[in-house]
Design an enzyme around this catalytic site. Structure first.
Site, PDB file in Angstrom:
ATOM      1  N   HIS A 101      45.358  35.721  42.162  1.00 17.52           N
ATOM      2  CA  HIS A 101      44.829  37.195  42.151  1.00 17.52           C
ATOM      3  C   HIS A 101      43.731  37.074  43.672  1.00 17.52           C
ATOM      4  O   HIS A 101      43.339  35.892  44.044  1.00 17.52           O
ATOM      5  CB  HIS A 101      43.682  37.781  41.196  1.00 17.52           C
ATOM      6  CG  HIS A 101      42.706  36.835  40.820  1.00 17.52           C
ATOM      7  ND1 HIS A 101      43.005  35.773  40.097  1.00 17.52           N
ATOM      8  CD2 HIS A 101      41.359  36.775  41.318  1.00 17.52           C
ATOM      9  CE1 HIS A 101      41.577  35.019  39.748  1.00 17.52           C
ATOM     10  NE2 HIS A 101      40.786  35.702  40.773  1.00 17.52           N
ATOM     11  N   HIS A 103      40.745  38.944  45.891  1.00 18.49           N
ATOM     12  CA  HIS A 103      39.838  39.724  45.556  1.00 18.49           C
ATOM     13  C   HIS A 103      39.676  40.488  47.422  1.00 18.49           C
ATOM     14  O   HIS A 103      39.909  39.861  48.172  1.00 18.49           O
ATOM     15  CB  HIS A 103      38.511  39.080  45.766  1.00 18.49           C
ATOM     16  CG  HIS A 103      38.235  38.246  44.559  1.00 18.49           C
ATOM     17  ND1 HIS A 103      37.410  38.728  43.634  1.00 18.49           N
ATOM     18  CD2 HIS A 103      38.880  36.925  44.138  1.00 18.49           C
ATOM     19  CE1 HIS A 103      37.629  37.690  42.544  1.00 18.49           C
ATOM     20  NE2 HIS A 103      37.968  36.565  43.017  1.00 18.49           N
TER      21      HIS A 103
END
Ligand code: AMP
Ligand code: ZN
Length: 139
Positions: A101, A103
């Site tokens: 992922h 940010h």
């Protein structure tokens, strides 16, 4: 390309509800439940990759352009003055969820300092040796 035990697989594929900011065939972008600032978003690939090293090239190539789109939306829609793009790989790097992922963290003038480090010291010999080691280890 799913891990049945992975919470981000479930969120990315819509099995667990999330505050979704954006979705396409490859990604879901959600708001972080423990935001560093208002609008802190996470880009989740729909396929499971443990980290950026496992990621598919086609997916990786789309991550930066998507981060830029999210960052622009943070400026236009939330009044952010800038944003950080952060991606952690490995426990010692702060990764806590082992599904790749990215940010995207909006930054606001006068907001708290974050994503910062104290500049260390080095010298030309050390730089040269470190560069040599890295160069030799590149695949
Ligand atoms: P990292 O430390 O880079 O692995 O980041 C994991 C991030 O996921 C943290 O910022 C958490 O606040 C966030 N997080 C964990 N679980 C959820 C969830 N169910 N929904 C949204 N964000 C989450
Ligand atoms: Zn996953």
């Amino acid at each position: 390309m799913r891990d049945e035990n992975c919470i981000f697989c479930k969120i990315a594929n819509g099995e667990i509800p999330s505050s979704t900011v954006y979705e396409d065939d490859d990604f879901r972008v959600i708001l972080d439940l423990g935001p560093a600032s208002k609008g802190h978003s996470l880009i989740l690939p729909k396929n499971h990759y443990r980290d950026i090293c496992e990621s598919d090239k086609a997916v990786s190539e789309k991550l930066f352009p998507l981060a830029a789109r999210i960052g622009k939306a943070m400026k236009a829609g939330l009044g952010a003055n800038g944003f950080n793009v952060v991606q952690n790989n490995g426990t010692c790097a702060g990764q806590t969820v082992f599904h790749l992922h990215v940010h995207v963290i909006p930054r606001y003038e006068g907001g708290p300092a974050m994503v910062a480090w104290e500049p260390g010291k080095t010298d030309p010999e050390e730089l040269s040796q470190t560069a040599k080691k890295l160069k030799g280890a590149m695949e």
